[in-house]
Design a protein around this motif. Structure first.
Motif, PDB file in Angstrom:
ATOM      1  N   HIS A 295      -0.736  -6.620  -3.482  1.00  0.00           N
ATOM      2  CA  HIS A 295      -1.734  -5.751  -2.485  1.00  0.00           C
ATOM      3  C   HIS A 295      -2.982  -6.607  -2.314  1.00  0.00           C
ATOM      4  CE1 HIS A 295      -3.382  -2.787   0.277  1.00  0.00           C
ATOM      5  NE2 HIS A 295      -4.480  -2.460  -0.429  1.00  0.00           N
TER       6      HIS A 295
ATOM      7  N   GLN B   4       0.772  -1.218   0.063  1.00  0.00           N
ATOM      8  CA  GLN B   4      -0.083   0.011  -0.029  1.00  0.00           C
ATOM      9  C   GLN B   4       0.836   1.293  -0.032  1.00  0.00           C
ATOM     10  OE1 GLN B   4      -3.480   0.172  -0.224  1.00  0.00           O
ATOM     11  NE2 GLN B   4      -2.945   2.171  -0.699  1.00  0.00           N
ATOM     12  N   GLN B   5       2.082   1.235   0.881  1.00  0.00           N
ATOM     13  CA  GLN B   5       2.771   2.353   0.703  1.00  0.00           C
ATOM     14  C   GLN B   5       3.489   2.551  -0.685  1.00  0.00           C
ATOM     15  OE1 GLN B   5       5.369   1.096   3.904  1.00  0.00           O
ATOM     16  NE2 GLN B   5       4.293   2.340   5.652  1.00  0.00           N
TER      17      GLN B   5
ATOM     18  N   ASP C 143       1.110   4.252  -2.942  1.00  0.00           N
ATOM     19  CA  ASP C 143       0.850   5.550  -2.555  1.00  0.00           C
ATOM     20  C   ASP C 143       2.090   6.546  -3.084  1.00  0.00           C
ATOM     21  OD1 ASP C 143      -1.377   4.897  -1.293  1.00  0.00           O
ATOM     22  OD2 ASP C 143      -0.990   4.733   0.631  1.00  0.00           O
ATOM     23  N   SER C 144       3.381   5.752  -3.017  1.00  0.00           N
ATOM     24  CA  SER C 144       4.258   6.778  -3.548  1.00  0.00           C
ATOM     25  C   SER C 144       4.612   6.678  -4.952  1.00  0.00           C
ATOM     26  CB  SER C 144       5.549   6.208  -2.835  1.00  0.00           C
ATOM     27  OG  SER C 144       5.918   4.831  -3.651  1.00  0.00           O
TER      28      SER C 144
ATOM     29  N   HIS D  21       3.152  -0.411 -11.256  1.00  0.00           N
ATOM     30  CA  HIS D  21       1.911  -0.394 -10.822  1.00  0.00           C
ATOM     31  C   HIS D  21       0.963  -1.697 -10.737  1.00  0.00           C
ATOM     32  CE1 HIS D  21      -2.887   0.397 -10.827  1.00  0.00           C
ATOM     33  NE2 HIS D  21      -2.358   1.432 -10.019  1.00  0.00           N
TER      34      HIS D  21
END
Length: 1939
Positions: free
Chosen positions: A1925, A1900-1901, A1904-1905, A1918
């Motif tokens: 995930h 998840q991190q 987000d980055s 991606h």
């Protein structure tokens, strides 16, 4: 009589849609119009006339053409009503004058003209003369006052007068001299104009059309005015005006006929006109025939009967050097213009009828152009029809000479058949079609001339013809049509009596795509004719018994056998071509087929090929074809009339074989009526089919699936409209409700389909699934639209925002097709779901597009272009662009939009804004690239922006632009920036070696040095490589580098690190060149041209003539100087666009440019030498492309003057000459050869290039004799191209396949110049071969000559006295067999085979054997012996393959061999000839059915056996074994004899007692080649016996000694190939029962054997074959007795080894072996309730099986999916037992099965945890997550990143599948939790939870980055993070449920 038959130039069998003529209003000059209206306004005269005048006045005042037609009709009926009492007043005259004037002023084909003719036709009789006078006066005015621009209009008017218009015809007759003079004047003018139109193709084409119309019209006038002409000529016996005019017209016709500049259709019509003129002047007596005969002969002697003036004109046609086309067109004229019906007027006519075919056959050899060959074929067919007319129309008996000449077997008949045989394989289908028609007519002529023999069995000529045709090879296409004609005229029974196996034979040919249409056509004729014959016989015999039974036996039974047993790829075309025809012929046969297929037991795997479709597949195929033909009752009455159960269909829809699934889907989707309502069952079956079949790797299957589902959706659409219509008309409420219910079912089905297709478009979905899904969604949009309003189905309701975003992200796919489909679909989706109208969202997408346009990955620029195109329709786009420009500091002012602007204007303004913005960016990028190309390549490569500009412009309709001034400025800027871009990058692509230009170097330190190299390589290089090589000064380089680095701008600016690789710079340069070419090509092709012609006003446009010419010169420079293939190939694409535009442009200057450029470049090539800038390496680089583009712009149907001129020049340059013998002077020759090669390869030049093939072949063969390497190299390339051009593209792997051959007659008929050339060359080459000294003299072109000749073969139809026969070549080829070069001897043997007819083989072999020495002697030439033996061997092999019958008695071959047996013994010192002689003996003694008589072959076998027993093979004393060249081949020849005698047919060799001894010798022989060949023979024999007999019986020849030898060999063999073969042999034994392993006297236990095999398998990674064999054998042993294995420790190792063989990176062979092992052990090990391997190993094997089911190779997946068939029946549902399913279904079922097995084994807790581990992914993945996240920054640095290896597997779907099965297993787990049960391993559970949480958090991190819209900027990253995930989230979900 046929008036005239204009030639068809193009395709023959083209049915053109009739064009409807355009109605146009009357357009008269203002002055004339007022005069006419005034003359009609006179207020006097009778009422009737006044009414006519008023009607005409109204008509003239209107401008609506349809109303004018109605008024003219009204005027016509008013004229008809006038009575003859009407006074002779001026008003009536004015009315008639008006009509006549309008008639003559209208354009051709205007319906208004026909209406006026009709009105004139209805005038009363008393008024007709005045009407004719009026019309004459108007027409006369037109003819006398017309300028040259009015010629064609007046010709049309004359034509209209003769087109079913009697008064018009009278008018022409009245004005005859004037009309003829006008036509002569017009034609003379055209002939004069034609001389000045060279190079102006469009003007030339228009002139040809006008000329053709004028000649046709003059013919029509002469035809219709026949009597008038005769009267005039007779009335004025002396000199007369008409005579002069006719004489002048005739001279025009003759000029056209003899001038090559005219196209064929005009010349052909002129030929008819000449004959018509002679007939019109001389009548139709015998004199006409005499005059025409002398014209055909080309002699003036027979012209005596003609009038003097006619004679004078015709003499010019009788010159000796006239063109061959003249005779051809005159022949056509004779047939078309003279009457041939009924009895002939006299003997001269008879002579003329027989002269025509002889004249045409003489032309056969001299004709080069295919289009002329087409005309010859048509005229011959026309002649045969004329001959038939003569014979059919005759009342009295036919003259005996004529009857004799036209009957079968006559000399003429024979010559015509030879013409047919040499043209029935012609590349033009028109020629083939005409040839077939000629053959049919010849048969009819034979029937008419021999009416007494109607029974074909009594007609020896027909019987022989049929047998010789059936004896021909089946790959000859012409054979099928000819047999079809025989069937048509003599019935199918005639052929079936001669060859009963014909149906099976033809069905066997249906596997070949090239032959299938021909075979199916013949089959159809046969079975239709056979059915009719059987029916007639049954009626005649008066029997009522079922006569269809024999018909079914002949046609249906073989079909069903082929469908069930043949490989699938061989049966595809049966479904396409044959089955529908059979069912159309006999619809009732379907029931017979279904019954027969359901009655037959399922075929065993042994019989059918592994890829066959079986009974189920065959049933689907038959039902599908029947339903599509409308033979099956419609599905509305239950599922196809209850013919097939539903479960069977469900099985077929998920069957393993693609074609079975396609046929089943076809059965569901295809119907005879497109409005047939879809039933609920059909919708359910489609649901059942869809999901497992979306991910198909095969493009063919995807295409078929989409096509079939399109038919289903089309049905849904059409039937919906029908249901709605019925609903609106229906009164009965119940029926209305039923129809409403059906529509509701449709809606549910379509919504389900839409949602399912959108759901699969997730990141990480496979390319094939995305492609299929998008295709189907586009179809849904096409048929039903995604509206959200009150639509019937409202598909838009189910499209969510997430769905639309996933479609948008598909634009980022690496696959072009996916991008295109997603871009097509997005505008159709509801705008609210796509969300581009939201400004923030749009800005985001725009920003992503602009970033992608500067990406260094080439496919990103394509994504950018698609995104920009999507945004063009958004009203806020220009504001968003302004915002971006401000951010980048660009000077950009977008065009302003007003709210009231139309959609088109919005699109235009947005396009201009985008182009302008990209242009600003590109200008600043080019500016920076000019200072540093390296930096540009690394951070803002130029090609992306240029690509986007081209793509955006493609969506613009350039013809209707509003802001032309602004566009003109923009175009000028675009062209300027293209030139600047090109200047920046051209130094790289024009350097002498662009690919090797920059050191491949990823180190940033050294990239500064790249700058220096770029500075250095300004395009200065020439063809200096011919003279000297360039050397680099190392010291200078070092200093330079040192000084350079000090002032090179640092690349580490702005804190970003660049790694510039050589690849990046090169890709940046050649792609930039590509995009410049594409953009310039696009601008020239699509933008309207601004030009002025002479007096015409300026035509408005956006691009000027100067700009276009500038672009042309730019392309010229690029094509002639670029050396990078990518750059010049793409410049070529742009240049082709430009040349197409030049040809079609209205500007005269531009039209003439191609001819001018062509002559310039040819001049440059001619004068090129080693200092020239033209590139002479790299196959002349872009020069051939440049010339190709210029030539292909020339219209196909023109006279092709440019092509002829170019070829003439090039061939003269390509031919060797004395002054071209050194490297420098041979440069033009090299260029010429390279250019010729490109032109022969160019498909667009089509058949126009064929006339130059002979010259090209001579240049290629002679080029081989050049001392210059470059010339020889180019000649080789040209030669291989010509071989392909002549014999076609290779249709298989076999180099010597008969499909790429041609009969000698056909070859030399098409290329006559090659006959003397090849013969002379071969004679010269053969004379150098004889070398008694043993020295090698190799003639340079011998190899080429033998290669060409080996592609020819004699036609069995050749006449013995053929002038182009192959006999003269034979002695030279035989002499070439004496060469000292082994390969030449082999080639000569191959080339000889086709030259010897099957019937001549025995005598040729005998004469060759007689040349061999009968005893050893001192002066023996071993080369001669070897060459002769090879020729004998090849001839015998071909005889064996082709004739299928023994050699005729008394051939003397066995005696000749017996006398020369010394050649195989030790008396012969040469092992090569010993081996060759043994090969000949094996060929005769080896087969079961020998070519010789039994007594002869027995004697030969005994003598051969004694030689074998005395040979090195048996007496293997190491000291006596012969060593040296050829010894191995000799030993292998001995092995073949030994295998035949010991194993294959020992009883026929009478040596069964020697079997064991021989096999022992072979298996223990020291040389591995011997052991290997022996083992291969053993393996082949065992496999054959396994197929033939029951598995349990051991072959008689196999004794314990041999078995013990084999097992010993398996333990001690050192050679890997031999060892692998031994193990394969033992595999066959062990599969049929227990095998005792012995090593000498000692017997080994199973454990020892297993350990040995395990070691072997582990240590043999270097040899795939060995590894596979060892593992397979070991698995068989383990499988047969798992208990032994369990007692051993090696079992886990075996399991681990099998698992390691399943991983992705293993070779396909290994994975296939692993799949086979796992499938075979499914029953014994994987599903065994006792878990013999233990849980861990068993589950590992299951995991490996699932890996294989997701492998990228479809064979591996298909092979693994067979495990389902081996699962014990109780574990599967009833309908699934023993059925083959496709891999996705097998994966799903396998997963479910494993869950059931966990219950069965009582291991549910362990199973749940294991599956959760699988769900979470391997531990390695977790560790990589963070590491990969860190390295993702570097991802951009690699130009071509390698994505996942497996493009088929979909981890996303696998994860979902695991999750689904896990959630269904958890309830079972909870129920099983009782005291005493196996409990969950808590420690393992905690570890898993911790791992899942960590993974969920880190992924998840990382997500987000990522930057905004990561789907575009870092797609792969991606998708990878999203998958991690999802895995973690689903694993947490499972673990939560467990708690």
């Amino acid at each position: 009589m046929e008036t005239f038959a204009p030639m068809l130039l193009h395709r023959v069998m083209v049915v053109k849609k009739k064009k409807t003529a355009r109605v146009e209003a009357v357009v008269l000059e203002e002055e004339n119009l007022h005069k006419l209206i005034a003359s009609l306004s006179v207020d006097c005269g009778e009422d009737g006339i006044r009414q006519v005048a008023q009607t005409l006045q109204s008509c003239l005042e209107l401008t609506e053409p349809v109303q004018q037609i109605q008024l003219i009709k009204k005027a016509g009926s008013q004229l008809e009503a006038l009575s003859d009492e009407q006074p002779d007043d001026a008003l009536l005259e004015a009315c008639l004058h008006t009509l006549a004037l309008v008639f003559t002023s209208l354009r051709a084909k205007n319906p208004l003209r026909r209406t006026i003719a009709s009105a004139f036709g209805s005038v009363p009789a008393w008024l007709q003369e005045r009407t004719v006078d009026c019309l004459c006066s108007c027409l006369s005015d037109c003819l006398s006052n017309s300028g040259s621009d009015k010629y064609s209009h007046n010709v049309d008017t004359i034509n209209a007068c003769l087109d079913g218009f009697p008064l018009g015809e009278r008018c022409i007759n009245k004005l005859l001299p004037e009309v003829l003079q006008f036509l002569h004047k017009g034609l003379s003018q055209y002939l004069h104009q034609n001389k000045g139109l060279a190079g102006r193709h469009i003007a030339q084409a228009q002139l040809m059309q006008s000329c053709l119309a004028a000649v046709k019209t003059s013919m029509l006038v002469v035809q219709r005015s026949q009597e008038t002409i005769s009267e005039v000529l007779q009335a004025e016996q002396g000199h007369c005006n008409v005579e002069d005019t006719l004489s002048s017209l005739l001279s025009c016709y003759i000029h056209i006929l003899t001038d090559e500049e005219f196209i064929q259709s005009v010349q052909s019509t002129a030929g008819m006109a000449v004959v018509l003129m002679i007939r019109s002047i001389m009548g139709s007596g015998d004199e006409v025939a005499s005059v025409v005969c002398s014209l055909l002969h080309g002699s003036a002697q027979g012209l005596a009967p003609a009038p003097q003036w006619l004679k004078e004109r015709c003499v010019s046609l009788c010159t000796s050097g006239r063109l061959p086309g003249v005779s051809l067109y005159l022949c056509h004229g004779v047939l078309a213009m003279l009457s041939w019906k009924g009895a002939l007027p006299g003997p001269q006519w008879e002579q003329l009828l027989l002269l025509v075919p002889n004249t045409l056959l003489d032309l056969d050899v001299s004709v080069k152009e295919s289009s002329t060959a087409m005309v010859v074929a048509r005229v011959l067919t026309l002649w045969s029809s004329a001959a038939l007319d003569c014979l059919q129309g005759e009342t009295q008996p036919c003259p005996p000479h004529l009857q004799q000449s036209l009957s079968g077997g006559s000399e003429l008949h024979q010559h015509l058949l030879e013409h047919i045989y040499s043209h029935w394989e012609h590349p033009l289908d028109g020629v083939r079609h005409q040839t077939r028609s000629l053959f049919r007519n010849l048969l009819l002529l034979h029937q008419l001339t021999n009416p007494s023999t109607s029974d074909p069995t009594k007609d020896s000529y027909i019987t022989e013809l049929t047998q010789s045709l059936l004896g021909l090879e089946w790959h000859m296409r012409g054979k099928y049509g000819s047999l079809g004609c025989l069937v048509e005229l003599y019935g199918a029974g005639h052929l079936l009596n001669i060859q009963p196996q014909l149906p099976s034979c033809l069905l066997g040919l249906m596997g070949d795509q090239n032959m299938a249409p021909y075979a199916s056509d013949l089959l159809e004729r046969l079975f239709v004719s056979h059915k009719a014959q059987l029916a007639t016989e049954a009626v005649a015999a008066g029997t009522t018994e079922d006569w269809m039974e024999p018909w079914h036996g002949t046609w249906v039974t073989p079909l069903l056998q082929v469908l069930c047993l043949a490989r699938l790829d061989q049966t595809t075309y049966i479904l396409d071509y044959f089955l529908p025809k059979l069912l159309r012929c006999s619809p009732s046969s379907l029931a017979h087929m279904v019954q027969a297929l359901q009655d037959t037991p399922p075929c065993s795997t042994g019989k059918g090929a592994s890829g066959s479709r079986g009974q189920l597949g065959a049933l689907m195929t038959c039902l599908r074809a029947a339903r599509a033909q409308g033979v099956v009752p419609s599905s509305e009455e239950g599922l196809w009339g209850g013919l097939v159960p539903l479960s069977l269909l469900q099985q077929a829809l998920v069957h393993k074989h693609d074609q079975v699934r396609m046929d089943a889907l076809g059965l569901v989707c295809e119907t005879h009526r497109s409005t047939e309502v879809l039933t609920l069952q059909e919708m359910d079956l489609t649901r059942h089919f869809l999901l497992p079949n979306l991910n198909s790797q095969s493009p063919g299957v995807r295409q078929q699936t989409v096509s079939l589902l399109k038919k289903l959706l089309c049905r849904a659409n059409d039937s919906t409209q029908l249901l709605q219509k019925r609903q609106s008309q229906e009164r009965d409420q119940e029926k209305k409700d039923r129809q409403q219910h059906t529509i509701q079912l449709y809606k549910e089905f379509l919504h389900w389909l839409c949602v399912r297709l959108l759901e699969v478009l997730l990141p990480g979905s496979s390319f094939s699934k995305c492609l299929m899904s998008l295709h189907l969604l586009c179809l849904l949009g096409q048929f039903f639209t995604f509206s959200t309003g009150p639509d019937v189905f409202a598909l838009g309701e189910v499209v969510t925002s997430a769905h639309a975003q996933n479609v948008l992200y598909c634009v980022a796919s690496n696959f072009l097709e996916v991008k295109q489909l997603a871009s097509t679909l997005l505008p159709q989706l509801p705008p609210s779901a796509v969300g581009l109208q939201v400004p923030e969202r749009m800005c985001c997408v725009l920003q992503a597009a602009l970033e992608l346009s500067t990406s260094t990955k080439p496919f990103d620029s394509v994504s950018a272009a698609h995104l920009l195109t999507l945004l063009l329709h958004q009203p806020h786009l220009s504001q968003a662009l302004l915002h971006c420009a401000q951010q980048q500091g660009l000077d950009f002012q977008p065009p302003s939009l007003r709210p009231q602007d139309s959609e088109n204007l919005l699109l235009e303004l947005n396009t201009r804004a985008v182009v302008q913005f990209l242009l600003c960016c590109l200008q600043s990028d080019v500016l920076r690239a000019e200072s540093s190309l390296l930096q540009a390549a690394a951070s803002y490569p130029l090609y992306g922006r240029a690509h986007c500009i081209t793509a955006v412009l493609q969506h613009l309709n350039t013809e209707s632009l509003k802001q032309t001034e602004q566009w003109r400025c923009l175009v000028s800027e675009l062209i300027a920036v293209c030139y600047r871009m090109s200047d920046v990058v051209s130094p790289v692509v024009q350097s002498s070696s662009p690919e090797g230009l920059i050191p491949m170097d990823t180190d940033s330190e050294t990239s500064a040095g790249l700058q220096r190299i770029l500075q250095e390589i300004q395009p200065r290089d020439t063809n200096d490589f011919f003279n000297s090589a360039r050397e680099l000064d190392a010291h200078h380089g070092d200093d330079h580098t040192h000084s350079q680095t000090t002032h090179t701008p640092s690349l580490n600016t702005g804190g970003e690190g660049y790694r510039v690789t050589a690849q990046m710079v090169l890709v940046c340069c050649w792609r930039s060149m590509k995009e410049v070419a594409m953009l310039l090509g696009q601008l020239c092709q699509s933008l309207p041209l601004l030009y002025t012609n002479d007096e015409v006003q300026t035509r408005p446009g956006l691009i000027t003539e100067e700009q276009v010419e500038g672009v042309g010169l730019y392309f010229r420079q690029q094509l002639l100087q670029s050396r990078h293939r990518g750059a010049f190939e793409l410049a070529y694409v742009g240049f082709v666009r430009l040349t197409d535009m030049l040809c079609r442009s209205g500007s005269r200057g531009l039209q003439q440019l191609p001819a001018h450029w062509l002559s310039e470049v040819l001049e440059e090539v001619k004068s090129s030498d080693s200092t020239s800038k033209l590139c002479a390496t790299r196959r002349s680089a872009g020069i051939p492309f440049y010339i190709q583009a210029l030539l292909s712009s020339e219209p196909k149907l023109s006279s092709c003057s440019l092509l002829k001129m170019t070829m003439k020049e090039l061939i003269s340059l390509a031919m060797p000459s004395v002054d071209r013998n050194n490297e420098s002077s041979s440069v033009p020759q090299v260029h010429a050869l390279n250019i010729l090669r490109a032109l022969y390869r160019d498909t667009r030049l089509g058949e126009n290039i064929i006339p130059f093939v002979s010259d090209g072949m001579q240049a290629a063969v002679l080029g081989f004799t050049s001392p210059v390497w470059a010339v020889r190299n180019s000649s080789t390339l040209l030669f291989s191209t010509l071989i392909t051009r002549i014999f076609g593209v290779k249709k298989g792997k076999d180099e010597h396949s008969k499909k790429n051959r041609m009969t000698g007659r056909e070859f030399f008929t098409r290329f006559p110049a090659l006959y003397p050339f090849l013969l002379n060359q071969l004679e010269e080459a053969a004379s150098t071969v004889e070398s008694d000294s043993g020295q090698v003299k190799l003639h340079p072109s011998l190899f080429l000559l033998l290669l060409v000749l080996s592609r020819l073969y004699p036609s069995p139809m050749d006449g013995s006295a053929s002038p182009l026969g192959l006999a003269p070549f034979m002695p030279f080829i035989i002499r070439c067999g004496h060469s000292a070069v082994y390969r030449t001897r082999e080639m000569a043997a191959r080339a000889l085979v086709p030259f010897v007819l099957v019937t001549q083989v025995p005598s040729t072999v005998h004469s060759l054997l007689q040349k061999l020495p009968p005893e050893p002697g001192p002066r023996i030439q071993q080369n001669h012996i070897h060459g002769t033996l090879l020729q004998v061997l090849f001839l015998l092999r071909s005889y064996q393959a082709d004739s299928h019958r023994p050699l005729p008695a008394g051939n003397g071959i066995s005696e000749s061999l017996s006398q020369r047996m010394w050649l195989a013994s030790r008396q012969n010192s040469c092992v090569v000839t010993r081996g060759a002689f043994l090969d000949v003996l094996v060929g005769l003694c080896g087969p079961k059915v020998s070519l010789l008589e039994d007594s002869q072959v027995d004697e030969l076998r005994q003598r051969t056996l004694s030689i074998l027993m005395d040979s090195d093979l048996v007496i293997s004393d190491p000291s006596s074994i012969t060593r040296g060249p050829g010894s191995t081949q000799y030993l292998l020849s001995l092995v073949r004899v030994a295998l035949s005698a010991s194993m294959e047919i020992p009883e026929l060799w009478r040596a069964p007692q020697l079997t064991t001894q021989l096999l022992t010798c072979l298996l223990q022989f020291p040389q591995y080649e011997v052991r290997e060949l022996a083992l291969q023979g053993l393996l082949r024999r065992l496999q054959e016996e396994e197929e033939e007999e029951e598995k349990d019986r051991r072959p008689q020849w196999l004794e314990e000694t041999t078995l013990s030898n084999l097992t010993g060999l398996a333990l001690h063999e050192t050679h890997p190939q031999c060892l692998a073969k031994v193990l394969q042999v033992l595999c066959v034994f062990s599969s049929s029962g227990e095998l005792l392993w012995r090593d000498g006297a000692q017997t080994l236990s199973q454990e020892e054997v297993l350990l040995h095999l395990l070691t072997l398998a582990q240590n043999s990674v270097h040899s795939l074959e060995l590894q596979c064999a060892a593992l397979t054998l070991m698995s068989q042993l383990v499988n047969s007795d798992p208990k032994v294995a369990i007692a051993m420790s090696c079992f886990a190792q075996w399991g681990a080894l099998v698992c390691s063989c399943c991983s992705e990176e293993q070779p396909v062979e290994v994975k296939l072996m692993a799949a086979s092992v796992l499938v075979n052990c499914t029953e014994a090990l994987l599903t065994n309730p006792h878990l013999p391997l233990g849980l861990f190993t068993t589950v590992s094997l299951w995991r490996s099986l699932f890996t294989l089911l997701q492998d990228e190779d479809h064979e591996v997946r298909d092979s693994a999916s067979d495990f389902i068939a081996n699962v014990p029946a109780p574990l599967l549902s009833k309908e699934m037992a023993g059925v083959s399913v496709c891999p996705p279904v097998a994966l799903d079922r396998g997963m479910g099965l494993l869950c059931r097995l966990f219950e069965l084994w009582g291991q549910v807790p362990a199973g749940v945890l294991t599956l959760t581990e699988w769900l979470l992914g391997d531990k390695d993945d977790n560790d990589e997550a963070v590491a990969d996240d860190a390295s993702s920054l570097d991802e951009e640095d690699f130009l071509f990143e390698k994505g996942d290896l497996n493009l088929w597997a979909e981890p996303v779907q696998w994860v979902k599948l695991l999750h689904r099965h896990l959630t269904s297993l958890i309830p079972t787990f909870k129920q099983s939790q009782h005291p005493g049960a196996v409990i969950l391993d808590q420690a393992r559970l905690h570890t898993l939870s911790a791992q899942a949480q960590t993974k969920a958090l880190s992924s998840q991190q990382a997500l987000d980055s990522l930057p905004a819209l990561p789907q575009f900027s870092c797609t792969a990253e991606h998708a990878r993070l999203t998958l991690w995930h999802q895995r973690a989230t689903l694993a947490l979900d499972v673990l939560e449920r467990l708690k």
